[in-house]
Motif scaffolding. Structure first.
Motif, PDB file in Angstrom:
ATOM      1  N   GLN B  96       0.822  -1.041   0.129  1.00  0.00           N
ATOM      2  CA  GLN B  96       0.008  -0.045  -0.025  1.00  0.00           C
ATOM      3  C   GLN B  96       0.895   1.144   0.007  1.00  0.00           C
ATOM      4  N   TYR B  97       1.943   1.241  -0.828  1.00  0.00           N
ATOM      5  CA  TYR B  97       2.930   2.215  -0.745  1.00  0.00           C
ATOM      6  C   TYR B  97       2.911   2.904  -2.172  1.00  0.00           C
ATOM      7  N   ALA B  98       2.894   4.259  -2.392  1.00  0.00           N
ATOM      8  CA  ALA B  98       2.734   5.083  -3.374  1.00  0.00           C
ATOM      9  C   ALA B  98       3.325   6.543  -3.097  1.00  0.00           C
ATOM     10  N   THR B  99       4.500   6.882  -3.828  1.00  0.00           N
ATOM     11  CA  THR B  99       5.065   8.045  -3.521  1.00  0.00           C
ATOM     12  C   THR B  99       5.791   8.768  -4.870  1.00  0.00           C
ATOM     13  N   VAL B 100       5.848   9.940  -4.578  1.00  0.00           N
ATOM     14  CA  VAL B 100       6.314  10.689  -6.043  1.00  0.00           C
ATOM     15  C   VAL B 100       7.750  11.069  -5.838  1.00  0.00           C
ATOM     16  N   ASN B 101       8.792  10.843  -6.573  1.00  0.00           N
ATOM     17  CA  ASN B 101      10.242  11.171  -6.416  1.00  0.00           C
ATOM     18  C   ASN B 101      10.174  12.631  -6.976  1.00  0.00           C
ATOM     19  N   LYS B 102      10.072  13.864  -6.232  1.00  0.00           N
ATOM     20  CA  LYS B 102      10.066  15.295  -6.661  1.00  0.00           C
ATOM     21  C   LYS B 102      11.110  15.511  -7.602  1.00  0.00           C
ATOM     22  N   ASP B 103      12.497  14.942  -7.399  1.00  0.00           N
ATOM     23  CA  ASP B 103      13.364  15.389  -8.423  1.00  0.00           C
ATOM     24  C   ASP B 103      13.211  14.973  -9.727  1.00  0.00           C
ATOM     25  N   LEU B 104      12.491  13.790  -9.775  1.00  0.00           N
ATOM     26  CA  LEU B 104      12.492  13.065 -11.275  1.00  0.00           C
ATOM     27  C   LEU B 104      11.087  13.746 -12.028  1.00  0.00           C
ATOM     28  N   CYS B 105      10.156  14.562 -11.421  1.00  0.00           N
ATOM     29  CA  CYS B 105       8.712  14.864 -11.684  1.00  0.00           C
ATOM     30  C   CYS B 105       8.988  16.220 -12.766  1.00  0.00           C
ATOM     31  N   HIS B 106       8.492  16.319 -13.934  1.00  0.00           N
ATOM     32  CA  HIS B 106       8.692  17.286 -14.705  1.00  0.00           C
ATOM     33  C   HIS B 106       7.397  18.174 -14.769  1.00  0.00           C
ATOM     34  N   SER B 107       6.531  17.946 -13.883  1.00  0.00           N
ATOM     35  CA  SER B 107       5.219  18.676 -13.613  1.00  0.00           C
ATOM     36  C   SER B 107       4.572  18.664 -15.094  1.00  0.00           C
ATOM     37  N   CYS B 108       4.481  17.365 -15.829  1.00  0.00           N
ATOM     38  CA  CYS B 108       3.840  17.330 -16.777  1.00  0.00           C
ATOM     39  C   CYS B 108       2.016  17.512 -16.922  1.00  0.00           C
ATOM     40  N   GLY B 109       1.872  16.810 -15.760  1.00  0.00           N
ATOM     41  CA  GLY B 109       0.481  16.547 -15.383  1.00  0.00           C
ATOM     42  C   GLY B 109      -0.262  15.379 -15.842  1.00  0.00           C
ATOM     43  N   ALA B 110       0.628  14.343 -16.472  1.00  0.00           N
ATOM     44  CA  ALA B 110       0.041  13.211 -16.851  1.00  0.00           C
ATOM     45  C   ALA B 110      -0.524  12.307 -15.796  1.00  0.00           C
ATOM     46  N   CYS B 111      -0.135  12.349 -14.584  1.00  0.00           N
ATOM     47  CA  CYS B 111      -0.702  11.446 -13.554  1.00  0.00           C
ATOM     48  C   CYS B 111      -1.923  12.220 -12.939  1.00  0.00           C
ATOM     49  N   PHE B 112      -2.178  13.251 -13.156  1.00  0.00           N
ATOM     50  CA  PHE B 112      -3.387  13.887 -12.582  1.00  0.00           C
ATOM     51  C   PHE B 112      -4.544  13.402 -13.664  1.00  0.00           C
TER      52      PHE B 112
END
Lengths: 295, 288
Positions: B96-112
């Motif tokens: 039940q683990y889910a996290t975002v690595n902020k240094d890899l995120c490009h803020s593209c919005g695809a996950c939203f």
């Protein structure tokens, strides 16, 4: 085997010339030109190419105008402003602005968008008079230089294990961004090459902070130390305070430039110079187990 | 609209910053006072070092929107992980683990877009700062400063440009070294690019890479040779063969390198150098 990376923060401090000079001194080493953006080591190494590989870069999207209904949904979703309406009305993607997130492809109701991975980047394994060299050439304006650095360092490691090399020496990129980060990850030590200028000092301080976050031992080398003796002195006390061992100081030398013009290392150009002596001493210290490089 | 001139080089250490700072001063003296220097080398911004009497006019953190996963709502369907092309989402359904690595995120919005369960919310991460400095005589310098460890230099450069303060006739962008994405971002909206090189084999090789890039993105450009006399003539042969404008050259001088090291290149420009910069200004006037 020790994996050592030469970095500087600021460009033009002499990383590549120093890597080349060291190449004439050291043995049983695999070399990596990790400055994939502006790779220059091959100019002196004159490699004989053995293997050429394509490095698949980022995805780049494009629109099939036959299928596109110009609904504009892709443009609304694109966070990188890479999708525009052309003057004649149709939509188009600017490949240089596209970050390769593929969201446009997923939201398009008519499947008019597809993405391809760029194949403009290449990396090579070569033979040189100093040993194997792994190097790369990026296509203009490509992304993912960090991933390409990781790729060529991995290949160098495989070669080093295979030939039982004692060292891997990485000629690193300037800056502290993704390529620099990729060239530090997993290294056993970093050699900081700096020059005594305000900008050289500013940049090395930022770089040291980055390397410290990786907890990797670092050693300093001041190039062109006689350009500003005051800043050299300030740097010396800064390194002492930070617990960074200063491995040597090299004087400014036009010979360094003329060796490059002749495509020779400093050792090949003038093996009796002060620079060569200092670098030989530096390498002796690194090669001996004097330096702590537990990982 | 401001006339935008980007200063790039391919190789580091050729003298981009020296050139950018001096061109800025020369434009201010010989053309218009409405000129702004914009330091786009966000990994290692150095322009400010040459203006010791600066004061901060305004500074703001640059934040980008990153996702945050609400594990109470998340069904661990992994659709967001699948949509993320940057491997920034790590998910282990069994734990039940889910996290975002902020240094890899490009803020593209695809996950939203991917999430059908309203389990992803917006949060922000600071990737650096944009600062507006008064550097004396009402002159302005803006600088982007990347948080150490962040790989998002391209996004920060874009934010820097979107946050420029004041109306100016001319903008000078000082680009980072290299030919990859941060350089493309810097030159993307430039009207003209000046490539600074040195007449050495390394300088010429990297200049050629940058020329390839500029031709690919279709930008007009010219070349300025720094440290002339220290090296060989290959660069001049290249410029001639390729029909590229040589905008000017400054000879190598160890004394000048000493002045540079102290950050004194603006106050102590030798007269003959000032003349060369003025000629570049005249060249730019004709383009504008």
């Amino acid at each position: 085997m020790k994996d050592i990376t030469i970095l500087s923060g600021k460009g033009g401090t002499g990383k590549t010339s120093i890597t080349a000079a060291l190449a004439s001194v050291i043995e049983n080493t695999v070399f990596v030109d990790a400055d994939v953006d502006a790779a220059d080591l091959h100019i002196i190494f004159q490699p004989k190419n053995k293997e050429t590989h394509v490095f698949e870069g980022a995805w780049v999207a494009s629109i099939d105008t036959d299928l596109c209904t110009n609904c504009g949904l892709c443009q609304q979703h694109c966070k990188f402003e890479a999708i525009h309406f052309k003057s004649d009305g149709g939509l188009q993607i600017d490949p240089f602005a596209c970050e390769g997130c593929r969201l446009c492809e997923r939201v398009c109701p008519t499947q008019a968008i597809s993405s391809m991975r760029s194949i403009n980047n290449h990396w090579y394994v070569s033979d040189t008079r100093f040993g194997p060299l792994v190097h790369a050439k990026m296509g203009p304006g490509e992304e993912n230089s960090g991933k390409l650095v990781t790729q060529i360092r991995k290949s160098a490691k495989d070669i080093a294990l295979e030939i039982k090399a004692d060292f891997i020496l990485n000629d690193g990129p300037p800056g502290i961004g993704c390529a620099a980060i990729a060239s530090i990850t997993g290294a056993d030590a970093v050699i900081l090459v700096t020059e005594p200028s305000k900008s050289g000092f500013h940049d090395i301080v930022r770089l040291i902070e980055l390397v410290q976050s990786f907890n990797i031992p670092m050693y300093a080398l001041i190039n062109k130390f006689d350009i500003n003796l005051d800043i050299t002195k300030q740097m010396e006390s800064f390194f002492a305070r930070e617990g960074i061992q200063l491995m040597g100081k090299l004087p400014f030398s036009e010979e360094m430039v003329y060796s490059m013009v002749e495509k020779k290392t400093m050792v090949e150009y003038n093996k009796d110079s002060e620079i060569v002596n200092t670098l030989s001493e530096l390498w002796k210290k690194i090669a001996s187990s004097e330096l702590k490089m537990e990982h | 609209m401001a006339f935008k001139v980007a200063i790039a080089s391919g190789k580091g250490g050729t003298g981009k910053t020296t050139f950018a700072v001096n061109l800025f001063s020369s434009i201010n003296e010989n053309w218009t006072r409405s000129v702004q220097l914009v330091d786009c080398d966000v990994e290692e911004p150095n322009d400010l070092l040459f203006f010791p009497n600066f004061s901060v006019k305004s500074e703001k953190p640059v934040e980008h929107v990153i996702p945050e996963i609400d594990t109470a709502k998340c069904t661990f369907c992994k659709k967001c992980e699948d949509y993320c092309e940057f491997n920034a989402i790590v998910m282990m359904p069994s734990m039940q683990y889910a996290t975002v690595n902020k240094d890899l995120c490009h803020s593209c919005g695809a996950c939203f877009v991917a999430c059908e369960f309203d389990a992803i919310h917006e949060t922000t991460d600071t990737i650096g700062t944009v600062t507006n400095y008064n550097i004396g005589n009402e002159m302005s310098l803006m600088e982007g400063n990347l948080r150490i460890g962040s790989p998002l230099q391209t996004i920060l450069i874009k934010d820097l440009k979107n946050n420029l303060v004041g109306e100016h006739d001319i903008l000078i962008y000082d680009a980072p070294p290299g030919t990859s994405c941060p350089v493309v971002e810097t030159i993307s909206d430039a009207d003209f690019v000046i490539l600074v090189t040195e007449p050495t084999p390394f300088g010429v090789y990297d200049l050629k890479l940058t020329v390839d890039l500029l031709r690919e993105v279709n930008k007009p450009f010219g070349v300025f040779v720094n440290k002339a006399g220290l090296g060989n003539s290959e660069v001049y042969e290249f410029l001639k063969a390729e029909n590229i404008d040589l905008l000017g050259e400054i000879p190598f001088s160890k004394e000048y390198a000493g002045l540079y090291s102290k950050g004194e290149i603006v106050r102590c420009v030798p007269l003959e150098f000032a003349k060369v910069y003025k000629e570049v200004v005249e060249y730019l006037k004709k383009l504008n």
